[in-house]
Every structure is written in structure tokens, then in C-alpha cells.
Design a protein around this motif. Structure first.
Motif, PDB file in Angstrom:
ATOM      1  N   LEU A  72       0.829  -1.203   0.000  1.00  0.00           N
ATOM      2  CA  LEU A  72       0.000   0.000   0.000  1.00  0.00           C
ATOM      3  C   LEU A  72       0.868   1.260   0.000  1.00  0.00           C
ATOM      4  O   LEU A  72       0.632   2.195  -0.770  1.00  0.00           O
ATOM      5  CB  LEU A  72      -0.917  -0.002   1.219  1.00  0.00           C
ATOM      6  N   ILE A  73       1.882   1.250   0.868  1.00  0.00           N
ATOM      7  CA  ILE A  73       2.771   2.421   0.934  1.00  0.00           C
ATOM      8  C   ILE A  73       3.454   2.650  -0.410  1.00  0.00           C
ATOM      9  O   ILE A  73       3.565   3.782  -0.906  1.00  0.00           O
ATOM     10  CB  ILE A  73       3.813   2.219   2.054  1.00  0.00           C
ATOM     11  N   SER A  74       3.899   1.509  -1.025  1.00  0.00           N
ATOM     12  CA  SER A  74       4.550   1.620  -2.328  1.00  0.00           C
ATOM     13  C   SER A  74       3.582   2.154  -3.374  1.00  0.00           C
ATOM     14  O   SER A  74       3.931   3.041  -4.185  1.00  0.00           O
ATOM     15  CB  SER A  74       5.092   0.247  -2.753  1.00  0.00           C
ATOM     16  N   ASN A  75       2.341   1.642  -3.369  1.00  0.00           N
ATOM     17  CA  ASN A  75       1.334   2.093  -4.336  1.00  0.00           C
ATOM     18  C   ASN A  75       0.982   3.570  -4.134  1.00  0.00           C
ATOM     19  O   ASN A  75       0.883   4.350  -5.096  1.00  0.00           O
ATOM     20  CB  ASN A  75       0.067   1.249  -4.210  1.00  0.00           C
ATOM     21  N   ILE A  76       0.765   3.920  -2.838  1.00  0.00           N
ATOM     22  CA  ILE A  76       0.405   5.306  -2.544  1.00  0.00           C
ATOM     23  C   ILE A  76       1.530   6.251  -2.968  1.00  0.00           C
ATOM     24  O   ILE A  76       1.297   7.323  -3.556  1.00  0.00           O
ATOM     25  CB  ILE A  76       0.098   5.474  -1.047  1.00  0.00           C
ATOM     26  N   ALA A  77       2.781   5.824  -2.663  1.00  0.00           N
ATOM     27  CA  ALA A  77       3.928   6.659  -3.034  1.00  0.00           C
ATOM     28  C   ALA A  77       3.980   6.867  -4.541  1.00  0.00           C
ATOM     29  O   ALA A  77       4.219   7.976  -5.034  1.00  0.00           O
ATOM     30  CB  ALA A  77       5.218   6.014  -2.529  1.00  0.00           C
ATOM     31  N   HIS A  78       3.717   5.772  -5.273  1.00  0.00           N
ATOM     32  CA  HIS A  78       3.744   5.853  -6.737  1.00  0.00           C
ATOM     33  C   HIS A  78       2.610   6.738  -7.246  1.00  0.00           C
ATOM     34  O   HIS A  78       2.800   7.597  -8.128  1.00  0.00           O
ATOM     35  CB  HIS A  78       3.629   4.447  -7.327  1.00  0.00           C
ATOM     36  N   ASP A  79       1.395   6.511  -6.653  1.00  0.00           N
ATOM     37  CA  ASP A  79       0.231   7.261  -7.137  1.00  0.00           C
ATOM     38  C   ASP A  79       0.272   8.737  -6.755  1.00  0.00           C
ATOM     39  O   ASP A  79      -0.301   9.577  -7.449  1.00  0.00           O
ATOM     40  CB  ASP A  79      -1.059   6.622  -6.585  1.00  0.00           C
ATOM     41  N   LEU A  80       0.934   9.045  -5.642  1.00  0.00           N
ATOM     42  CA  LEU A  80       1.085  10.456  -5.269  1.00  0.00           C
ATOM     43  C   LEU A  80       2.174  11.140  -6.089  1.00  0.00           C
ATOM     44  O   LEU A  80       2.091  12.340  -6.383  1.00  0.00           O
ATOM     45  CB  LEU A  80       1.420  10.568  -3.773  1.00  0.00           C
ATOM     46  N   LYS A  81       3.183  10.348  -6.446  1.00  0.00           N
ATOM     47  CA  LYS A  81       4.310  10.930  -7.181  1.00  0.00           C
ATOM     48  C   LYS A  81       3.872  11.471  -8.542  1.00  0.00           C
ATOM     49  O   LYS A  81       4.303  12.542  -8.984  1.00  0.00           O
ATOM     50  CB  LYS A  81       5.393   9.882  -7.359  1.00  0.00           C
ATOM     51  N   THR A  82       2.959  10.730  -9.212  1.00  0.00           N
ATOM     52  CA  THR A  82       2.520  11.142 -10.557  1.00  0.00           C
ATOM     53  C   THR A  82       1.814  12.504 -10.545  1.00  0.00           C
ATOM     54  O   THR A  82       2.212  13.416 -11.281  1.00  0.00           O
ATOM     55  CB  THR A  82       1.613  10.052 -11.169  1.00  0.00           C
ATOM     56  N   PRO A  83       0.752  12.705  -9.707  1.00  0.00           N
ATOM     57  CA  PRO A  83       0.107  14.037  -9.716  1.00  0.00           C
ATOM     58  C   PRO A  83       1.004  15.142  -9.154  1.00  0.00           C
ATOM     59  O   PRO A  83       0.943  16.292  -9.604  1.00  0.00           O
ATOM     60  CB  PRO A  83      -1.141  13.838  -8.844  1.00  0.00           C
ATOM     61  N   ILE A  84       1.867  14.800  -8.178  1.00  0.00           N
ATOM     62  CA  ILE A  84       2.768  15.814  -7.628  1.00  0.00           C
ATOM     63  C   ILE A  84       3.734  16.305  -8.706  1.00  0.00           C
ATOM     64  O   ILE A  84       4.023  17.503  -8.847  1.00  0.00           O
ATOM     65  CB  ILE A  84       3.535  15.253  -6.407  1.00  0.00           C
ATOM     66  N   THR A  85       4.246  15.344  -9.498  1.00  0.00           N
ATOM     67  CA  THR A  85       5.149  15.719 -10.598  1.00  0.00           C
ATOM     68  C   THR A  85       4.435  16.635 -11.589  1.00  0.00           C
ATOM     69  O   THR A  85       5.004  17.643 -12.078  1.00  0.00           O
ATOM     70  CB  THR A  85       5.656  14.447 -11.318  1.00  0.00           C
ATOM     71  N   ALA A  86       3.171  16.280 -11.883  1.00  0.00           N
ATOM     72  CA  ALA A  86       2.392  17.103 -12.817  1.00  0.00           C
ATOM     73  C   ALA A  86       2.156  18.506 -12.247  1.00  0.00           C
ATOM     74  O   ALA A  86       2.278  19.524 -12.949  1.00  0.00           O
ATOM     75  CB  ALA A  86       1.070  16.420 -13.129  1.00  0.00           C
ATOM     76  N   VAL A  87       1.794  18.574 -10.943  1.00  0.00           N
ATOM     77  CA  VAL A  87       1.540  19.866 -10.293  1.00  0.00           C
ATOM     78  C   VAL A  87       2.797  20.731 -10.336  1.00  0.00           C
ATOM     79  O   VAL A  87       2.760  21.912 -10.682  1.00  0.00           O
ATOM     80  CB  VAL A  87       1.061  19.652  -8.841  1.00  0.00           C
ATOM     81  N   LYS A  88       3.935  20.098  -9.993  1.00  0.00           N
ATOM     82  CA  LYS A  88       5.198  20.847 -10.018  1.00  0.00           C
ATOM     83  C   LYS A  88       5.516  21.350 -11.441  1.00  0.00           C
ATOM     84  O   LYS A  88       5.941  22.495 -11.643  1.00  0.00           O
ATOM     85  CB  LYS A  88       6.342  19.952  -9.516  1.00  0.00           C
ATOM     86  N   GLY A  89       5.299  20.460 -12.428  1.00  0.00           N
ATOM     87  CA  GLY A  89       5.607  20.835 -13.816  1.00  0.00           C
ATOM     88  C   GLY A  89       4.761  22.003 -14.301  1.00  0.00           C
ATOM     89  O   GLY A  89       5.286  22.982 -14.887  1.00  0.00           O
TER      90      GLY A  89
END
Length: 495
Positions: A267-284
Motif C-alpha cells: 500500500l505504501i509503495s502504491n500510494i507513493a507511486h500514485d502520489l508521485k505522478t500528480p505531484i510531478t504534474a503539479v510541479k511541472g
């Protein structure tokens, strides 16, 4: 056999076995002695003690009578040693001998080394009466002394003592009392060994094995085969079975703990992966605005809207994680209320239809329930169920002309909801596991189809907490249909 019955059997054996063995040994001794008597004295016996006593009474009386009669014929010959020795020789054949006493003086002893017998006769006062069946026990020798009193012509009193050696008369292999004592002692020892073995095998050994099972469980050896007594049905076996059940439950709990830890890591791995994608988009997109890449109001607005949508995705993911934590601890807050099926579903579908329209997906909605159909449900959690299922259909939609059908039906005591899509579908091998926590049919993860894998497990939990049931049918390449039922509210009629 129950422990109480075993104890009863043990008590009976402790009492019964010695009695039976003593009886058999006694019968054996009697049989051997009687056979010896039969062979020695040539008489037939029915092996009864009474018959043997009668025989010896007659036998000894015959020796006494014959000696008395012969001396009575020749009383005056008692003065002659030759005559006395002749009588003594006849008695020797009958295991007897003579002691002659004149007045108070012993004048003849028919056998050597019988000082105790002579002393006893010396101490016997002269009497004119015959003494019969006087027993002398001299060490290990047994004697029967019979006194015959005669008066000569000179008026002198002579006492003739006929002494019979019983040890020689009765063929005994050993002292009967000692033999009997040793036999009984042997019987008791053998019985004690047998009963001790019985107790050990039926009580001590099972208890020791059960203790061994408990020690292994205490030490954490949960793979130890604790089912020691597979065919027994007593209290100890049932205790052993209970320990085995405890072992299995502890092992299952330990395995569940391992699985939970594994799932939590996933779960932690999935959440980390799923949060990383929108965070990267927001930062970009934020950097694009800061750096002036978005050089027109329209482009800035589009960037901001994208940032907003990604923030909403993160918020949904965090809410899902929070709800999962409450599910795991059985702490989902429910606020049940009476809901009109028509009104509730109409409002819910109206919200869904706008989102599907924005995504370019079609929607068909059919509500076949009566206008007055009522259910008891938490409106927020039921809305979460519908939105999660619809969101799953949208996430795995692989067709340009995506379409959803939502049908609400009255099925007796329940209201059934069907959500059908024409997406990629689920393979038959994955179908049984779609409601398991962290299970994802699509093993490849990307920003379009990624997810924590707990959405449908949350849906299943909420539906079951409402007293309902959920299931799924699917055909790979053609689409999936989710079904769930919620019990209708029915007024209780007063009698």
C-alpha cells in the motif's frame, strides 16, 4: 475411553488381578500336593481339603491303633529291647518311631537326633490317659506325638509314645507359608508393574505429550504437529485437540500478520507511486506558470485547472487511504437514514452524469423501483460505493466510445443496483480476487490506470456493513457488470 472410566478400570484391575492370581496359585499348590499324596499313598482324591484331612486322620489312626493293639497282646515284652526295636522297625515304614518312658524315665528312643522330642516327652507327666494329637514344632520339623499308656503285671506304668514326622509323611517342596508369602509378593509386584504401565500409557504419557505440545506452542513452533492422539476420544485427547486448534489459530494469525505487513508495504509503495505522478504534474505546471511558459491567459487557466484536478486526485487518494485505515480497525462512521430510492439515485446519477460527460463517456440510467421504495443506508457511504465502481469503470475504459449503463431494480426484499461498462473487462482468473485488498488485475502501473488496489475492498466492506452483498461478472474485451443489493426498509405491522 474417558478418564473416569479408565480410573474405574484401573481400580478394578488393582483389586481383581491379585485375587484371581492368588486363587489360581492356591489351586495349583493344592493340585500339586494332592497329586503327590495320591502317588505316595495310592489313594484317589477329588482335590478337596476336607477329603485329604479325612484320609490322614484315618491313616494316622491306623498306625496308632495297630501299635496299641500289638503292645496290648504282649505288654510284658516292653521289658525286652528286641521287642521294642521290632515294633520301631515297623513304624519306620510309616515315618514314625517309638519313645518308651517308664514312670518318669525315658528308657528307649527309636531315632537319633530328636533331643527336642525326648525333652518334651520327659516333661510330660505320667498319666493313665492316652494323649492323642499332641503337636511339637521343632525348628522346621513337625512332629505328631501320640501317647499310649500300659500297666504291667508289676503295676508299673509304661508310656509308649508314637512320634510321626509330618515333614516326611506329607511331601512338601518348601515351607507352605513362606512359599505362599513369596507367591503373593510376586503377584503384587507383577500386578503393580502391569498397573503402573497401564497408568503410564493411558495417563502419564498422554499428559507428557500434551505438555510437549504446549511447550512447542509457547516457544513459537507453530508448525509442530500437535494432533498427537488422532483416534482417541477422552479428556486428554480433547485437550490436545484444543491445543492443536490454538496452534492453528496462532499460526493463521501469524500468517495474517505477515500478509498484513506485506500488504501495508505494498500500500505504501502504491500510494507513493500514485502520489508521485500528480505531484510531478503539479510541479511541472506550476513551474510552467512561474517560468512564463504559460504566456497567455487561456494557457494559464488551463494549467491552473490541471493543477486543481491533480490536487483533487491526491485528495481522493488520501481520503481513500484514511477510509481504508478506518475499515481495517472497523471504525467506519455510519449515519444510517431512510432513503427514497428514486430520489436518492436520481441525485446521485445527476452528479455522475456531469463528470462522465466531461470525460466524453455516455451514460444510460434506468430506475425500475417503485416511487415509495425506501432503504436504510448511509447516504455518503452509499454514494462512495457508486462513485468507486463508476470510477473503476472509467479508469479501465479502453474504448473511444465508452459507455455506462446504470440500472436500479426491485428484487423482492432488496434493491439491486447494476453498473455495466463496455471497457476492457476482467479475465476469468482475476475475477475471484477483484474485491481483495491490494489486488490489481492490471499488473502494469501507469498514471492512467494506477491505483492503491483498495477501492473495491472498501466497496465490499461498506455494502456488507449495510447487510447487502456485492458480486461481479465480466467478459474480457467486452466489459464488466458490478451488482450489489441493499435490503429494503419495511414497516412492522402491529397485530
Amino acid at each position: 475411553m474417558k478418564v473416569r472410566k479408565k480410573l474405574t478400570v484401573t481400580f478394578i484391575l488393582i483389586v481383581l488381578i491379585p485375587l484371581v492370581l492368588v486363587f489360581l496359585v492356591t489351586k495349583l499348590y493344592t493340585y500339586v500336593q494332592t497329586k503327590d499324596l495320591e502317588e505316595t499313598y495310592e489313594f484317589e482324591s477329588s482335590h478337596s481339603a476336607y477329603e485329604n484331612i479325612v484320609f490322614f486322620n484315618k491313616y494316622l489312626s491306623k498306625v496308632y491303633t495297630s501299635t496299641r493293639d500289638e503292645i496290648n497282646k504282649n505288654v510284658d515284652n516292653l521289658k525286652k529291647i528286641e521287642y521294642i526295636e521290632e515294633i520301631n522297625e515297623k513304624l519306620e515304614k510309616e515315618n514314625s518311631f517309638i519313645v518308651l518312658k517308664e514312670q518318669d524315665n525315658v528308657i528307649y528312643v527309636g531315632k537319633n537326633k530328636v533331643d527336642k522330642v525326648v525333652e518334651t516327652i520327659k516333661n510330660n507327666k505320667v498319666s493313665d490317659k492316652n494323649i492323642y494329637l499332641v503337636t511339637l514344632i521343632n525348628g522346621e520339623k513337625k512332629y505328631l506325638i501320640k501317647q499310649l499308656t500300659f500297666e504291667t503285671r508289676e503295676k508299673r506304668i509304661n508310656n509308649v509314645y508314637v512320634v510321626t514326622e509330618l515333614d516326611s509323611l506329607i511331601p512338601q517342596r518348601a515351607d507352605m507359608i513362606m512359599t505362599t508369602f513369596i507367591s503373593i509378593l510376586f503377584i503384587l509386584i507383577v500386578t503393580a508393574i502391569c498397573i503402573t504401565s497401564w497408568i503410564y500409557l493411558n495417563f502419564v504419557y498422554p499428559i507428557e505429550k500434551t505438555r510437549e505440545v504446549a511447550e512447542n506452542i509457547k516457544d513459537g513452533n507453530l508448525d509442530y504437529d500437535a494432533k498427537v492422539f488422532k483416534e482417541k476420544d477422552d479428556e486428554i485427547a480433547r485437550l490436545n485437540d484444543a491445543l492443536d486448534q490454538i496452534r492453528k489459530k496462532l499460526k493463521a494469525n501469524a500468517q495474517d500478520k505477515v500478509n498484513d505487513e506485506k500488504e501495508n508495504r505494498a500500500l505504501i509503495s502504491n500510494i507513493a507511486h500514485d502520489l508521485k505522478t500528480p505531484i510531478t504534474a503539479v510541479k511541472g505546471y506550476a513551474e510552467g506558470i512561474i517560468d512564463g511558459v504559460a504566456n497567455s491567459p487561456e494557457k494559464v487557466e488551463r494549467y491552473i485547472k490541471t493543477i486543481y484536478n491533480k490536487a483533487n486526485d491526491m485528495d481522493s487518494l488520501i481520503n481513500e487511504l484514511t477510509l481504508y485505515s478506518k475499515i481495517d480497525n472497523n471504525r467506519i462512521p455510519y449515519n444510517f437514514a431512510k432513503l427514497n430510492v428514486k430520489e436518492y439515485y436520481n441525485d446521485c446519477i445527476e452528479e455522475i452524469s456531469l463528470d462522465l460527460e466531461n470525460r466524453g463517456l455516455g451514460l444510460a440510467y434506468y430506475n425500475y423501483a417503485d416511487d415509495d421504495t425506501i432503504i436504510i443506508a448511509d447516504p455518503e457511504q452509499l454514494n462512495r460505493v457508486i462513485n468507486n465502481i463508476v470510477g473503476n469503470s472509467v479508469k479501465y475504459m479502453d474504448k473511444a466510445s465508452g459507455f455506462l449503463n446504470i440500472r436500479v431494480k426491485d428484487v423482492g426484499d432488496y434493491v439491486q443496483t447494476e453498473i455495466e461498462d463496455n471497457g476492457k473487462g476482467i479475465s476469468q482468473k482475476d475475477l475471484p480476487y477483484v474485491f481483495d485488498r491490494f489486488y490489481r488485475a492490471d499488473a502494469s502501473r501507469n498514471s492512467a490506470t494506477g491505483g492503491s488496489g483498495i477501492g473495491l475492498s472498501i466497496v465490499k466492506k461498506i455494502v456488507e456493513d449495510h447487510g447487502g452483498r456485492i458480486w461481479v461478472t465480466s467478459k474480457e474485451g467486452y466489459g464488466t457488470t458490478m451488482y450489489f443489493i441493499i435490503r429494503k426498509y419495511q414497516e412492522v405491522q402491529d397485530e
